[in-house]
Design an enzyme around this catalytic site. Sequence first.
Site, PDB file in Angstrom:
ATOM      1  N   GLN A  90       0.577  -1.463   0.074  1.00  0.00           N
ATOM      2  CA  GLN A  90       0.096   0.191  -0.208  1.00  0.00           C
ATOM      3  C   GLN A  90       0.699   1.098  -0.140  1.00  0.00           C
ATOM      4  O   GLN A  90       0.212   2.622  -0.065  1.00  0.00           O
ATOM      5  CB  GLN A  90      -1.535  -0.239   1.609  1.00  0.00           C
ATOM      6  N   HIS A 152      -1.243   0.255   5.719  1.00  0.00           N
ATOM      7  CA  HIS A 152      -2.398   1.267   7.029  1.00  0.00           C
ATOM      8  C   HIS A 152      -1.166   2.428   6.996  1.00  0.00           C
ATOM      9  O   HIS A 152      -0.615   2.165   8.699  1.00  0.00           O
ATOM     10  CB  HIS A 152      -2.757   0.736   7.956  1.00  0.00           C
ATOM     11  N   GLU A 245     -15.257   4.557  10.209  1.00  0.00           N
ATOM     12  CA  GLU A 245     -16.271   5.034  11.077  1.00  0.00           C
ATOM     13  C   GLU A 245     -15.217   6.306  10.629  1.00  0.00           C
ATOM     14  O   GLU A 245     -14.654   7.418   9.767  1.00  0.00           O
ATOM     15  CB  GLU A 245     -14.885   5.516  12.336  1.00  0.00           C
ATOM     16  N   TYR A 255      -9.558   7.332  19.684  1.00  0.00           N
ATOM     17  CA  TYR A 255     -11.224   6.409  19.373  1.00  0.00           C
ATOM     18  C   TYR A 255     -11.053   5.291  19.414  1.00  0.00           C
ATOM     19  O   TYR A 255     -12.019   4.712  18.466  1.00  0.00           O
ATOM     20  CB  TYR A 255     -10.544   7.450  18.419  1.00  0.00           C
ATOM     21  N   TYR A 266     -10.911 -10.063   9.451  1.00  0.00           N
ATOM     22  CA  TYR A 266     -10.921 -10.774   8.066  1.00  0.00           C
ATOM     23  C   TYR A 266     -11.168 -11.918   7.925  1.00  0.00           C
ATOM     24  O   TYR A 266     -11.698 -12.694   7.287  1.00  0.00           O
ATOM     25  CB  TYR A 266      -9.609 -10.786   7.334  1.00  0.00           C
TER      26      TYR A 266
END
Length: 374
Positions: A90, A152, A245, A255, A266
Amino acid sequence: MHSFRHLIMFSALALFGPPLAAESQIFTSQEANFRLETVAESLEHPWSLAFLPDGSMLVTERAGRLRVIRNGELSPKPVAGLPASAVTGQGGLFDVVLHPGFEKNRILFLSYAHRTSEGMTTRVARANFDKDRLENVTVIFEALPRSGTSRHFGARMAFDASGYLYISVGDRGDKDRAQDTEDDAGGVHRITDSGEAAPGNPGLDDPGINNTLFTWGNRNIQGMSVHPITGDIWTHEHGPRGGDEINVLRAGTNYGWPEITYGIGYSGLPITLDTEKDGMAQPLHYWDPSIAPSGMAFYTGLEFPEWQGNLFVGALKMQKLVRLKLKDRGVTEEEDLLVKLAERIRDVRTGPDGALWLLTDSPQGKVYRVVPAQ
Protein backbone atom coordinates in the site's frame (compact mmCIF):
# COMPACT_ATOMS: atom_id res chain seq x y z
CA MET A 1 -22.57 22.20 15.39
CA HIS A 2 -24.22 24.35 12.82
CA SER A 3 -27.67 23.16 11.68
CA PHE A 4 -27.92 22.92 7.89
CA ARG A 5 -31.54 24.12 7.68
CA HIS A 6 -31.42 25.10 4.06
CA LEU A 7 -30.24 21.80 2.62
CA ILE A 8 -32.58 20.00 0.27
CA MET A 9 -33.14 16.26 0.40
CA PHE A 10 -31.13 14.46 -2.27
CA SER A 11 -31.97 10.83 -3.00
CA ALA A 12 -33.05 8.16 -5.45
CA LEU A 13 -30.01 7.80 -7.67
CA ALA A 14 -30.73 6.71 -11.22
CA LEU A 15 -28.50 6.36 -14.24
CA PHE A 16 -29.29 7.07 -17.88
CA GLY A 17 -27.29 6.83 -21.06
CA PRO A 18 -24.74 4.42 -22.47
CA PRO A 19 -23.04 2.20 -19.88
CA LEU A 20 -19.45 2.76 -21.06
CA ALA A 21 -18.48 6.42 -21.40
CA ALA A 22 -18.96 8.24 -18.09
CA GLU A 23 -19.03 11.59 -19.86
CA SER A 24 -22.12 10.64 -21.87
CA GLN A 25 -24.10 9.62 -18.80
CA ILE A 26 -26.49 11.87 -16.93
CA PHE A 27 -26.73 11.06 -13.24
CA THR A 28 -29.96 12.19 -11.68
CA SER A 29 -31.70 12.28 -8.32
CA GLN A 30 -34.63 14.01 -6.73
CA GLU A 31 -32.97 17.42 -6.53
CA ALA A 32 -30.08 17.54 -9.00
CA ASN A 33 -28.90 16.24 -12.35
CA PHE A 34 -25.17 16.00 -12.82
CA ARG A 35 -22.53 14.62 -15.12
CA LEU A 36 -18.82 13.85 -15.11
CA GLU A 37 -16.13 15.59 -17.08
CA THR A 38 -12.82 13.76 -17.52
CA VAL A 39 -10.08 16.31 -16.89
CA ALA A 40 -7.13 13.88 -16.93
CA GLU A 41 -6.62 10.15 -17.35
CA SER A 42 -3.96 7.46 -17.58
CA LEU A 43 -2.67 8.32 -14.11
CA GLU A 44 -1.10 5.47 -12.15
CA HIS A 45 -3.15 5.13 -8.97
CA PRO A 46 -3.71 8.87 -8.34
CA TRP A 47 -4.00 9.55 -4.62
CA SER A 48 -4.44 13.26 -3.91
CA LEU A 49 -5.43 16.50 -5.63
CA ALA A 50 -4.50 20.10 -4.78
CA PHE A 51 -5.64 23.31 -6.48
CA LEU A 52 -3.05 26.02 -7.19
CA PRO A 53 -3.89 29.74 -7.09
CA ASP A 54 -3.33 30.13 -10.85
CA GLY A 55 -6.04 27.60 -11.68
CA SER A 56 -3.74 24.65 -12.33
CA MET A 57 -3.70 21.49 -10.20
CA LEU A 58 -1.28 19.04 -8.65
CA VAL A 59 -2.02 15.31 -8.61
CA THR A 60 0.03 12.67 -6.82
CA GLU A 61 0.47 9.20 -8.26
CA ARG A 62 1.13 6.47 -5.72
CA ALA A 63 3.87 5.22 -8.04
CA GLY A 64 5.96 8.20 -6.84
CA ARG A 65 5.16 10.99 -9.29
CA LEU A 66 3.69 14.46 -8.83
CA ARG A 67 1.87 15.71 -11.92
CA VAL A 68 0.59 19.12 -13.03
CA ILE A 69 -2.71 19.77 -14.80
CA ARG A 70 -2.55 23.15 -16.50
CA ASN A 71 -5.18 24.69 -18.78
CA GLY A 72 -7.11 21.44 -18.64
CA GLU A 73 -4.16 19.36 -19.88
CA LEU A 74 -1.99 16.88 -17.99
CA SER A 75 1.64 17.89 -18.33
CA PRO A 76 3.59 14.94 -19.79
CA LYS A 77 6.59 15.43 -17.50
CA PRO A 78 6.29 14.82 -13.75
CA VAL A 79 7.45 17.47 -11.30
CA ALA A 80 11.18 17.06 -10.66
CA GLY A 81 12.96 16.89 -7.32
CA LEU A 82 10.60 14.67 -5.34
CA PRO A 83 11.88 12.58 -2.43
CA ALA A 84 12.02 8.84 -3.14
CA SER A 85 8.91 6.89 -2.14
CA ALA A 86 8.79 3.21 -1.20
CA VAL A 87 6.28 1.94 -3.76
CA THR A 88 5.32 -1.49 -2.48
CA GLY A 89 2.14 -2.97 -1.01
CA GLN A 90 0.00 0.00 0.00
CA GLY A 91 3.06 2.25 0.04
CA GLY A 92 4.07 5.05 -2.28
CA LEU A 93 3.50 8.78 -2.70
CA PHE A 94 0.32 9.87 -0.93
CA ASP A 95 -1.04 13.30 -0.07
CA VAL A 96 -0.12 16.76 -1.33
CA VAL A 97 -1.22 19.80 0.69
CA LEU A 98 -0.44 23.45 0.07
CA HIS A 99 0.81 25.72 2.81
CA PRO A 100 -1.90 28.24 3.83
CA GLY A 101 0.43 30.97 2.53
CA PHE A 102 1.32 29.14 -0.68
CA GLU A 103 0.49 32.03 -2.98
CA LYS A 104 3.39 33.98 -1.46
CA ASN A 105 5.80 31.32 -0.19
CA ARG A 106 5.22 28.48 -2.74
CA ILE A 107 5.55 25.87 0.03
CA LEU A 108 3.81 22.50 -0.16
CA PHE A 109 3.86 19.27 1.83
CA LEU A 110 4.00 15.66 0.63
CA SER A 111 3.35 12.48 2.60
CA TYR A 112 4.87 9.22 1.42
CA ALA A 113 6.06 5.78 2.44
CA HIS A 114 9.78 5.61 3.15
CA ARG A 115 12.05 2.61 3.62
CA THR A 116 15.42 2.03 5.26
CA SER A 117 17.13 -1.11 6.55
CA GLU A 118 15.03 -0.70 9.70
CA GLY A 119 11.73 -0.95 7.83
CA MET A 120 9.04 1.32 6.40
CA THR A 121 7.14 4.29 7.75
CA THR A 122 5.10 7.39 6.91
CA ARG A 123 7.12 10.52 6.22
CA VAL A 124 6.19 14.13 5.44
CA ALA A 125 8.45 16.46 3.47
CA ARG A 126 8.21 20.21 3.01
CA ALA A 127 9.36 21.79 -0.26
CA ASN A 128 9.16 24.86 -2.47
CA PHE A 129 7.31 24.41 -5.75
CA ASP A 130 9.01 26.43 -8.46
CA LYS A 131 8.55 26.04 -12.22
CA ASP A 132 7.42 22.41 -12.02
CA ARG A 133 10.29 21.48 -9.74
CA LEU A 134 10.63 21.00 -5.99
CA GLU A 135 13.42 22.82 -4.21
CA ASN A 136 14.61 22.84 -0.59
CA VAL A 137 13.04 19.46 0.15
CA THR A 138 13.16 18.88 3.92
CA VAL A 139 11.75 15.97 5.96
CA ILE A 140 9.74 17.48 8.81
CA PHE A 141 7.96 14.40 10.16
CA GLU A 142 8.73 10.69 10.40
CA ALA A 143 6.59 8.19 12.29
CA LEU A 144 8.62 5.91 14.57
CA PRO A 145 9.33 3.11 15.11
CA ARG A 146 9.51 1.69 11.60
CA SER A 147 8.17 -1.75 10.79
CA GLY A 148 8.46 -4.40 8.09
CA THR A 149 4.85 -4.18 6.97
CA SER A 150 3.73 -2.38 3.82
CA ARG A 151 0.18 -1.42 4.84
CA HIS A 152 -1.84 1.07 6.87
CA PHE A 153 0.27 4.18 6.35
CA GLY A 154 -2.61 6.63 6.88
CA ALA A 155 -0.91 9.72 5.38
CA ARG A 156 -3.85 12.10 4.94
CA MET A 157 -3.07 15.69 5.90
CA ALA A 158 -4.90 18.97 6.50
CA PHE A 159 -4.18 22.42 7.89
CA ASP A 160 -6.42 23.99 10.52
CA ALA A 161 -7.28 27.67 10.82
CA SER A 162 -4.31 28.25 13.14
CA GLY A 163 -1.87 26.98 10.53
CA TYR A 164 -1.08 23.65 12.20
CA LEU A 165 -0.67 20.55 10.07
CA TYR A 166 -2.51 17.33 10.96
CA ILE A 167 -1.03 14.03 9.73
CA SER A 168 -2.65 10.61 10.03
CA VAL A 169 -0.51 7.54 10.63
CA GLY A 170 -2.09 4.08 10.41
CA ASP A 171 -1.48 1.27 12.85
CA ARG A 172 0.86 -0.27 10.20
CA GLY A 173 -1.06 -3.55 10.40
CA ASP A 174 -0.19 -4.07 14.08
CA LYS A 175 -3.40 -3.14 15.88
CA ASP A 176 -1.99 -2.92 19.41
CA ARG A 177 0.31 -0.06 18.39
CA ALA A 178 -2.72 2.25 18.18
CA GLN A 179 -3.14 2.16 21.98
CA ASP A 180 0.52 2.88 22.72
CA THR A 181 0.92 6.64 23.12
CA GLU A 182 4.71 6.33 23.02
CA ASP A 183 4.41 4.90 19.50
CA ASP A 184 3.65 7.17 16.54
CA ALA A 185 1.48 4.58 14.74
CA GLY A 186 -2.31 4.50 14.96
CA GLY A 187 -3.01 8.17 15.54
CA VAL A 188 -3.09 11.73 14.26
CA HIS A 189 -0.13 14.07 14.74
CA ARG A 190 -0.31 17.85 14.88
CA ILE A 191 2.79 19.88 14.01
CA THR A 192 3.86 23.35 13.00
CA ASP A 193 4.76 24.03 9.38
CA SER A 194 8.43 23.46 10.27
CA GLY A 195 7.82 20.14 12.02
CA GLU A 196 7.70 21.05 15.70
CA ALA A 197 5.00 19.75 18.03
CA ALA A 198 2.09 22.18 17.89
CA PRO A 199 1.27 24.18 21.02
CA GLY A 200 -1.47 22.55 23.07
CA ASN A 201 -0.65 18.98 22.06
CA PRO A 202 -1.46 16.61 24.96
CA GLY A 203 2.06 15.13 25.03
CA LEU A 204 3.67 18.46 25.85
CA ASP A 205 2.38 18.07 29.41
CA ASP A 206 2.55 14.28 29.64
CA PRO A 207 5.82 12.37 29.24
CA GLY A 208 3.88 9.20 28.43
CA ILE A 209 2.52 10.66 25.17
CA ASN A 210 4.66 11.46 22.14
CA ASN A 211 4.66 15.23 21.81
CA THR A 212 3.34 15.38 18.24
CA LEU A 213 0.40 13.04 18.93
CA PHE A 214 -3.01 14.72 18.89
CA THR A 215 -5.24 11.61 18.99
CA TRP A 216 -4.73 7.84 19.13
CA GLY A 217 -6.70 4.63 18.79
CA ASN A 218 -7.08 5.26 15.04
CA ARG A 219 -6.73 2.27 12.69
CA ASN A 220 -6.02 3.78 9.27
CA ILE A 221 -7.28 7.29 8.46
CA GLN A 222 -7.46 8.05 4.73
CA GLY A 223 -9.96 10.89 4.77
CA MET A 224 -9.50 14.28 6.44
CA SER A 225 -11.38 17.54 5.95
CA VAL A 226 -11.89 20.84 7.74
CA HIS A 227 -15.48 21.66 8.64
CA PRO A 228 -16.30 24.90 6.79
CA ILE A 229 -18.17 26.47 9.71
CA THR A 230 -16.69 25.11 12.96
CA GLY A 231 -13.12 24.62 11.72
CA ASP A 232 -13.04 21.16 13.33
CA ILE A 233 -10.94 18.47 11.68
CA TRP A 234 -13.12 15.55 10.54
CA THR A 235 -11.63 12.20 9.60
CA HIS A 236 -12.73 8.79 8.45
CA GLU A 237 -10.84 5.56 8.87
CA HIS A 238 -10.89 2.03 7.57
CA GLY A 239 -12.31 -0.62 9.85
CA PRO A 240 -11.52 -4.30 9.27
CA ARG A 241 -14.61 -6.20 8.06
CA GLY A 242 -17.05 -3.44 8.97
CA GLY A 243 -16.55 -0.61 11.39
CA ASP A 244 -15.35 2.14 9.03
CA GLU A 245 -15.74 5.32 11.08
CA ILE A 246 -16.23 9.07 10.76
CA ASN A 247 -14.84 11.01 13.71
CA VAL A 248 -14.37 14.63 14.77
CA LEU A 249 -10.87 15.10 16.18
CA ARG A 250 -10.48 16.30 19.76
CA ALA A 251 -7.08 16.73 21.40
CA GLY A 252 -6.06 13.81 23.62
CA THR A 253 -8.97 11.62 22.55
CA ASN A 254 -8.72 7.85 22.29
CA TYR A 255 -10.86 6.60 19.39
CA GLY A 256 -10.75 3.05 20.62
CA TRP A 257 -9.06 0.83 18.06
CA PRO A 258 -8.67 -2.09 18.70
CA GLU A 259 -10.28 -2.06 22.15
CA ILE A 260 -13.64 -1.14 20.65
CA THR A 261 -14.90 -1.53 17.10
CA TYR A 262 -18.07 -2.15 15.11
CA GLY A 263 -16.13 -4.46 12.79
CA ILE A 264 -14.85 -8.02 12.96
CA GLY A 265 -11.57 -9.57 11.89
CA TYR A 266 -10.89 -10.64 8.32
CA SER A 267 -11.08 -14.22 9.59
CA GLY A 268 -14.71 -13.64 10.51
CA LEU A 269 -13.92 -13.88 14.22
CA PRO A 270 -14.45 -10.98 16.65
CA ILE A 271 -11.58 -8.62 17.39
CA THR A 272 -13.35 -7.60 20.59
CA LEU A 273 -16.83 -8.00 21.96
CA ASP A 274 -16.93 -4.33 22.93
CA THR A 275 -18.29 -1.48 20.85
CA GLU A 276 -17.87 1.11 23.60
CA LYS A 277 -15.78 1.69 26.69
CA ASP A 278 -15.35 4.52 29.16
CA GLY A 279 -12.75 7.03 28.00
CA MET A 280 -13.04 6.04 24.34
CA ALA A 281 -14.90 8.10 21.77
CA GLN A 282 -17.84 6.82 19.76
CA PRO A 283 -17.80 7.45 16.01
CA LEU A 284 -20.09 10.09 14.59
CA HIS A 285 -21.05 7.56 11.92
CA TYR A 286 -19.94 4.08 10.91
CA TRP A 287 -20.41 1.59 8.09
CA ASP A 288 -21.04 -2.12 8.44
CA PRO A 289 -20.19 -3.78 6.12
CA SER A 290 -17.09 -1.81 5.23
CA ILE A 291 -17.09 0.51 2.20
CA ALA A 292 -13.29 1.11 2.42
CA PRO A 293 -13.54 4.93 2.57
CA SER A 294 -10.89 7.18 1.05
CA GLY A 295 -10.97 10.91 0.46
CA MET A 296 -13.51 13.22 2.05
CA ALA A 297 -14.76 16.75 1.44
CA PHE A 298 -17.44 19.11 2.64
CA TYR A 299 -19.21 20.63 -0.32
CA THR A 300 -18.93 24.42 -0.15
CA GLY A 301 -19.36 25.38 -3.81
CA LEU A 302 -22.15 27.22 -5.61
CA GLU A 303 -22.65 24.83 -8.54
CA PHE A 304 -24.95 22.63 -6.45
CA PRO A 305 -26.73 24.75 -3.82
CA GLU A 306 -28.69 21.69 -2.67
CA TRP A 307 -25.40 20.07 -1.60
CA GLN A 308 -24.20 22.94 0.56
CA GLY A 309 -22.72 21.56 3.79
CA ASN A 310 -23.04 17.93 2.73
CA LEU A 311 -20.12 15.59 3.32
CA PHE A 312 -18.86 13.46 0.42
CA VAL A 313 -16.83 10.29 0.97
CA GLY A 314 -15.16 8.13 -1.67
CA ALA A 315 -15.33 4.35 -1.41
CA LEU A 316 -12.72 1.94 -2.75
CA LYS A 317 -14.16 -1.50 -2.06
CA MET A 318 -17.77 -0.53 -2.72
CA GLN A 319 -16.84 1.66 -5.72
CA LYS A 320 -19.11 4.60 -5.08
CA LEU A 321 -19.39 8.15 -3.81
CA VAL A 322 -21.32 8.56 -0.57
CA ARG A 323 -23.22 11.75 0.22
CA LEU A 324 -24.03 12.45 3.86
CA LYS A 325 -26.42 15.14 5.04
CA LEU A 326 -25.56 16.46 8.48
CA LYS A 327 -27.39 18.13 11.33
CA ASP A 328 -26.21 18.82 14.86
CA ARG A 329 -23.05 16.76 14.30
CA GLY A 330 -25.03 13.75 13.20
CA VAL A 331 -25.86 12.11 9.90
CA THR A 332 -29.51 12.51 8.95
CA GLU A 333 -29.37 11.14 5.41
CA GLU A 334 -27.04 8.89 3.44
CA GLU A 335 -27.06 8.35 -0.30
CA ASP A 336 -24.89 6.26 -2.59
CA LEU A 337 -23.90 7.95 -5.85
CA LEU A 338 -22.07 6.71 -8.94
CA VAL A 339 -22.66 3.08 -8.02
CA LYS A 340 -22.96 2.08 -11.68
CA LEU A 341 -19.75 3.85 -12.60
CA ALA A 342 -17.82 0.92 -11.05
CA GLU A 343 -14.80 3.06 -10.12
CA ARG A 344 -12.77 3.02 -6.91
CA ILE A 345 -12.97 6.61 -5.61
CA ARG A 346 -9.67 7.54 -3.96
CA ASP A 347 -9.99 11.29 -3.33
CA VAL A 348 -12.79 13.86 -3.14
CA ARG A 349 -12.35 17.64 -3.17
CA THR A 350 -14.44 20.76 -3.53
CA GLY A 351 -12.74 22.87 -6.19
CA PRO A 352 -12.43 26.66 -6.25
CA ASP A 353 -14.68 26.55 -9.33
CA GLY A 354 -17.57 25.23 -7.20
CA ALA A 355 -17.45 21.76 -8.73
CA LEU A 356 -16.83 18.49 -6.91
CA TRP A 357 -13.63 16.73 -8.00
CA LEU A 358 -12.85 13.02 -7.82
CA LEU A 359 -9.82 10.77 -8.33
CA THR A 360 -10.24 7.12 -9.32
CA ASP A 361 -7.83 4.51 -8.03
CA SER A 362 -6.62 2.29 -10.86
CA PRO A 363 -3.53 1.80 -13.07
CA GLN A 364 -5.35 4.10 -15.53
CA GLY A 365 -6.80 6.47 -12.97
CA LYS A 366 -8.81 9.57 -13.84
CA VAL A 367 -9.51 13.05 -12.57
CA TYR A 368 -13.25 13.70 -12.78
CA ARG A 369 -15.07 17.00 -12.40
CA VAL A 370 -18.69 16.73 -11.21
CA VAL A 371 -20.83 19.47 -12.76
CA PRO A 372 -24.54 20.21 -13.25
CA ALA A 373 -26.01 18.31 -16.18
CA GLN A 374 -27.42 21.35 -17.95
